[in-house]
Design a protein around this motif. Structure first.
Motif, mmCIF file in Angstrom:
data_model
loop_
_atom_site.group_PDB
_atom_site.id
_atom_site.type_symbol
_atom_site.label_atom_id
_atom_site.label_comp_id
_atom_site.label_asym_id
_atom_site.label_seq_id
_atom_site.Cartn_x
_atom_site.Cartn_y
_atom_site.Cartn_z
ATOM 1 N N MET A 200 0.837 -1.176 0.000
ATOM 2 C CA MET A 200 0.000 0.000 0.000
ATOM 3 C C MET A 200 0.889 1.249 0.000
ATOM 4 S SD MET A 200 -2.915 -1.027 2.828
ATOM 5 C CE MET A 200 -1.781 -1.765 3.975
ATOM 6 N N ARG A 201 0.419 2.245 -0.719
ATOM 7 C CA ARG A 201 1.146 3.514 -0.724
ATOM 8 C C ARG A 201 0.434 4.508 0.195
ATOM 9 N NH1 ARG A 201 1.764 5.702 -6.510
ATOM 10 N NH2 ARG A 201 -0.450 5.226 -6.501
ATOM 11 N N PHE A 202 1.245 5.313 0.860
ATOM 12 C CA PHE A 202 0.728 6.336 1.764
ATOM 13 C C PHE A 202 1.412 7.658 1.458
ATOM 14 C CE2 PHE A 202 0.010 2.380 3.934
ATOM 15 C CZ PHE A 202 -1.219 2.540 4.549
ATOM 16 N N MET A 203 0.633 8.733 1.540
ATOM 17 C CA MET A 203 1.169 10.079 1.398
ATOM 18 C C MET A 203 1.291 10.662 2.793
ATOM 19 S SD MET A 203 2.253 12.565 -0.560
ATOM 20 C CE MET A 203 1.698 12.204 -2.219
ATOM 21 N N MET A 204 2.500 11.073 3.139
ATOM 22 C CA MET A 204 2.739 11.776 4.397
ATOM 23 C C MET A 204 2.831 13.257 4.056
ATOM 24 S SD MET A 204 5.652 9.176 5.978
ATOM 25 C CE MET A 204 6.633 10.570 6.439
ATOM 26 N N LEU A 205 1.819 14.012 4.432
ATOM 27 C CA LEU A 205 1.815 15.452 4.189
ATOM 28 C C LEU A 205 2.381 16.134 5.424
ATOM 29 C CD1 LEU A 205 -1.740 15.676 2.643
ATOM 30 C CD2 LEU A 205 0.437 15.719 1.426
ATOM 31 N N LEU A 206 3.331 17.017 5.224
ATOM 32 C CA LEU A 206 3.972 17.708 6.329
ATOM 33 C C LEU A 206 3.413 19.121 6.419
ATOM 34 C CD1 LEU A 206 6.167 17.400 8.470
ATOM 35 C CD2 LEU A 206 7.783 18.312 6.814
ATOM 36 N N ASN A 207 2.604 19.377 7.449
ATOM 37 C CA ASN A 207 1.991 20.693 7.656
ATOM 38 C C ASN A 207 2.859 21.529 8.578
ATOM 39 O OD1 ASN A 207 -0.368 20.097 6.136
ATOM 40 N ND2 ASN A 207 -1.116 18.917 7.863
ATOM 41 N N GLU B 122 -0.317 1.243 10.172
ATOM 42 C CA GLU B 122 0.498 1.307 11.379
ATOM 43 C C GLU B 122 1.976 1.485 11.035
ATOM 44 O OE1 GLU B 122 -3.377 -0.131 12.165
ATOM 45 O OE2 GLU B 122 -1.914 -1.028 10.815
ATOM 46 N N GLU B 123 2.445 0.773 10.018
ATOM 47 C CA GLU B 123 3.840 0.928 9.595
ATOM 48 C C GLU B 123 4.075 2.331 9.043
ATOM 49 O OE1 GLU B 123 7.186 -0.712 6.441
ATOM 50 O OE2 GLU B 123 5.255 -1.745 6.512
ATOM 51 N N ALA B 124 3.127 2.855 8.277
ATOM 52 C CA ALA B 124 3.262 4.211 7.734
ATOM 53 C C ALA B 124 3.330 5.233 8.871
ATOM 54 C CB ALA B 124 2.083 4.527 6.805
ATOM 55 N N VAL B 125 2.529 5.036 9.915
ATOM 56 C CA VAL B 125 2.548 5.934 11.069
ATOM 57 C C VAL B 125 3.900 5.847 11.784
ATOM 58 C CG1 VAL B 125 1.530 6.351 13.360
ATOM 59 C CG2 VAL B 125 0.051 6.004 11.373
ATOM 60 N N GLU B 126 4.472 4.649 11.884
ATOM 61 C CA GLU B 126 5.797 4.494 12.499
ATOM 62 C C GLU B 126 6.859 5.288 11.735
ATOM 63 O OE1 GLU B 126 6.953 0.395 13.190
ATOM 64 O OE2 GLU B 126 4.932 -0.083 13.882
ATOM 65 N N TRP B 127 6.846 5.191 10.412
ATOM 66 C CA TRP B 127 7.820 5.945 9.605
ATOM 67 C C TRP B 127 7.593 7.449 9.747
ATOM 68 C CZ3 TRP B 127 12.192 4.023 8.185
ATOM 69 C CH2 TRP B 127 12.328 2.681 7.856
ATOM 70 N N ALA B 128 6.337 7.866 9.750
ATOM 71 C CA ALA B 128 6.032 9.291 9.908
ATOM 72 C C ALA B 128 6.484 9.804 11.273
ATOM 73 C CB ALA B 128 4.537 9.544 9.713
ATOM 74 N N THR B 129 6.340 8.978 12.297
ATOM 75 C CA THR B 129 6.792 9.342 13.642
ATOM 76 C C THR B 129 8.307 9.562 13.652
ATOM 77 O OG1 THR B 129 4.972 8.122 14.649
ATOM 78 C CG2 THR B 129 6.885 8.572 16.054
ATOM 79 N N ARG B 130 9.035 8.683 13.010
ATOM 80 C CA ARG B 130 10.494 8.844 12.926
ATOM 81 C C ARG B 130 10.850 10.078 12.100
ATOM 82 N NH1 ARG B 130 13.595 3.662 11.317
ATOM 83 N NH2 ARG B 130 15.310 5.081 11.801
ATOM 84 N N PHE B 131 10.110 10.306 11.018
ATOM 85 C CA PHE B 131 10.329 11.458 10.140
ATOM 86 C C PHE B 131 10.182 12.755 10.934
ATOM 87 C CE2 PHE B 131 9.159 14.395 6.713
ATOM 88 C CZ PHE B 131 10.004 14.006 5.674
ATOM 89 N N LEU B 132 9.121 12.858 11.736
ATOM 90 C CA LEU B 132 8.930 14.048 12.566
ATOM 91 C C LEU B 132 9.985 14.133 13.663
ATOM 92 C CD1 LEU B 132 5.058 14.264 13.088
ATOM 93 C CD2 LEU B 132 6.479 15.634 11.563
ATOM 94 N N GLY B 133 10.330 13.001 14.245
ATOM 95 C CA GLY B 133 11.250 12.964 15.372
ATOM 96 C C GLY B 133 12.623 13.533 15.095
ATOM 97 N N LEU C 24 5.614 20.752 13.810
ATOM 98 C CA LEU C 24 5.130 20.148 12.568
ATOM 99 C C LEU C 24 3.965 19.207 12.858
ATOM 100 C CD1 LEU C 24 8.619 19.026 11.237
ATOM 101 C CD2 LEU C 24 7.372 21.060 10.528
ATOM 102 N N THR C 25 3.143 18.994 11.845
ATOM 103 C CA THR C 25 2.092 17.991 11.882
ATOM 104 C C THR C 25 2.205 17.178 10.607
ATOM 105 O OG1 THR C 25 0.620 19.479 13.091
ATOM 106 C CG2 THR C 25 -0.410 17.617 11.967
ATOM 107 N N SER C 26 2.120 15.864 10.731
ATOM 108 C CA SER C 26 2.125 15.021 9.544
ATOM 109 C C SER C 26 0.783 14.323 9.431
ATOM 110 C CB SER C 26 3.249 13.980 9.603
ATOM 111 O OG SER C 26 3.280 13.241 8.400
#
Length: 122
Positions: free
Chosen positions: A1-8, A88-99, A107-109
């Motif tokens: 699955m593909r996910f878009m992480m938008l960085l606000n 859940e995996e996409a959220v984990e990557w986004a969490t690391r990205f923000l971190g 920031l908000t993703s």
């Protein structure tokens, strides 16, 4: 699955001088890890809204407005398109990205699954 992480981001809260060399190095390491893991498909930051144009369709007419956009508090400052086995995996990557941004950024993703033609959404 593909996910878009938008960085606000609130453009007024960006640290003076933009990202530090340390942040760029840490981000580079994470993006390299994501690429090697086959997760990262594309990513980029976006230029400020002061350089953008917004198009609005209403009643069949299109109106163009050049930036900056006074009514915009949070805007999309960047994105990452990733391939993940689950939300859940996409959220984990986004969490690391923000971190990696540390405590000088606010920031908000937003993570949203990309609709694939003919596929059910999970």
């Amino acid at each position: 699955m593909r996910f878009m992480m938008l960085l606000n981001i609130d453009e007024k809260s960006v640290p003076a001088g933009g990202p530090s060399p340390e942040l760029m190095a840490e981000m580079g390491k994470l993006l390299d890890e994501m690429t090697k893991a086959g997760v990262l498909l594309d990513t980029a930051g976006l230029r400020p809204t002061s350089e953008g144009t917004r198009l609005h369709l209403k009643d069949g007419k299109i109106e163009a407005t050049d930036g900056p956009f006074a009514e915009a508090k949070e805007v999309i400052g960047g994105y990452a398109l990733i391939q993940a086995a689950s939300k859940e995996e996409a959220v984990e990557w986004a969490t690391r990205f923000l971190g990696v941004h540390g405590d000088e950024w606010e920031l908000t993703s937003e993570i949203r699954q990309v609709e694939e033609p003919g596929a059910e959404l999970g």
